[in-house]
Write a protein that holds these residues in place. Structure first.
Motif, mmCIF file in Angstrom:
data_model
loop_
_atom_site.group_PDB
_atom_site.id
_atom_site.type_symbol
_atom_site.label_atom_id
_atom_site.label_comp_id
_atom_site.label_asym_id
_atom_site.label_seq_id
_atom_site.Cartn_x
_atom_site.Cartn_y
_atom_site.Cartn_z
ATOM 1 N N PHE A 1 -4.421 -16.577 8.856
ATOM 2 C CA PHE A 1 -4.059 -15.749 7.772
ATOM 3 C C PHE A 1 -4.972 -14.741 7.257
ATOM 4 N N ALA A 2 -6.418 -15.185 7.502
ATOM 5 C CA ALA A 2 -7.275 -14.465 6.813
ATOM 6 C C ALA A 2 -8.669 -14.279 7.653
ATOM 7 N N HIS A 3 -9.592 -13.247 7.167
ATOM 8 C CA HIS A 3 -10.830 -13.236 7.546
ATOM 9 C C HIS A 3 -11.796 -13.992 6.561
ATOM 10 N N GLY A 4 -12.541 -14.946 6.690
ATOM 11 C CA GLY A 4 -13.335 -15.556 5.739
ATOM 12 C C GLY A 4 -14.706 -15.768 5.807
ATOM 13 N N SER A 5 -15.620 -15.788 4.917
ATOM 14 C CA SER A 5 -16.995 -15.651 5.119
ATOM 15 C C SER A 5 -17.542 -16.714 3.730
ATOM 16 N N VAL A 6 -18.699 -17.071 3.800
ATOM 17 C CA VAL A 6 -19.428 -17.560 2.778
ATOM 18 C C VAL A 6 -20.171 -16.575 2.150
ATOM 19 N N VAL A 7 -19.983 -16.122 0.806
ATOM 20 C CA VAL A 7 -20.791 -15.214 0.440
ATOM 21 C C VAL A 7 -21.718 -15.214 -0.772
ATOM 22 N N GLY A 8 -21.882 -16.615 -0.698
ATOM 23 C CA GLY A 8 -22.912 -17.263 -1.892
ATOM 24 C C GLY A 8 -22.972 -18.736 -2.239
#
Ligand code: SAM
Length: 271
Positions: free
Chosen positions: A172-179
């Motif tokens: 469904f999505a592109h995900g990343s850890v941002v903090g």
């Protein structure tokens, strides 16, 4: 104005409230953290934002400060009164409901929205999956979750945290850890670290075209039931050697190594 630690403690004391463990109530008592979350969500004047679990309004105030129109869904009836008072001078609207069952699409009335939330730890994965699967109007999310859960949501194949949920999220999505968020900013202080995750919705990858999502997800779930076993053994009831050959996936590989595209290739070979 967002909440500092003395404000949170005062709001709890004045109302005779104590944070509910069952509802995952750890309130953010740090203006810098909530403003950072609002910045990462890339929201501004007039944007529509859904917040799940506003609690005492720490994050809600920071979201409203950007000029966004906030709809905040809170399950705990004891918090609704104090929350409405805290938000009196803002345009944020409180909806007293369970985010697992409320019709979120209905609240959005056809508009596109961003979801921003410090999610209750016990329902964070099902809530994220529900939004991804059922509410396509939500085009991106910035969520705070406990570190282990966040890493699982966005892990790539072969990473230690990679699992059925990671492959489903990738559909469904592109995900990343941002903090990262230290435990010290919460009242009460949890035993675990938290992370901020950004998910940006995309159309399902071309490799998945023509494959029913339920069929694909069921295959992924079965494959990960024994993540370190060879797929030819885990999936032997469903797929034979000729299917692995047709899919271009060796039967000696393990679920934890397979990308979403490879799961989709296998799903195409199901009877
Ligand atoms: N957003 C606030 C903050 O950052 O300080 C509170 C976050 S606290 C981790 C989670 C909040 O979600 C609590 O207010 C809790 O009552 C609420 N909550 C728990 N389960 C919920 C559900 N199913 N639907 C809506 N809210 C829920």
């Amino acid at each position: 104005m967002t909440h500092s630690r003395p404000t949170i403690l005062r709001l709890l004391e004045e109302r005779g409230l104590s944070p509910s463990r069952a509802l995952g109530q750890n309130f953010v008592a740090d203006p810098n953290t909530v403003r950072k979350i609002a910045r990462l969500a890339e929201i501004g004047e007039g944007d529509l934002v859904i917040e799940i679990g506003p609690g005492l309004g720490s994050l809600t105030l920071a979201l409203a400060e950007t000029g966004a129109r906030v709809i905040a869904i809170e399950i705990d009836r004891h918090l609704v009164g104090p929350l409405e008072e805290v938000l009196l001078d803002t345009t944020a609207r409180v909806v007293h409901a369970d985010a697992m069952t409320v019709d979120v699409a209905d609240l959005l009335m056809g508009e596109e929205a961003t979801l921003v939330a410090n999610l209750p730890y016990n329902v964070s994965v099902p809530l994220v999956m529900r939004i991804l699967e059922e509410v396509p109007q939500i085009s991106s999310m910035v969520i705070m979750v406990q570190r282990e859960v966040g890493e699982r949501l966005v892990a790539p194949p072969r990473a230690e945290a990679y699992g059925a949920v990671s492959a489903k999220v990738a559909y469904f999505a592109h995900g990343s850890v941002v903090g990262k968020v230290p435990a010290a900013v919460f009242v009460p202080k949890p035993n675990v670290e938290s992370v901020l995750i950004r998910l940006v919705r995309h159309t399902p990858p071309a490799s998945c075209e023509g494959v029913e999502p339920e069929v694909l997800f069921d295959l992924i779930r079965r494959a990960f039931a024994q993540r370190r076993k060879m797929l030819r053994s885990t999936l032997k009831q469903l797929l034979g050697p000729e299917d692995f050959l047709a899919a271009g996936v060796e039967g000696s590989r393990r679920a934890e190594e397979l990308s979403l595209d490879e799961f989709a290739a296998l799903a195409r070979c199901l009877p």
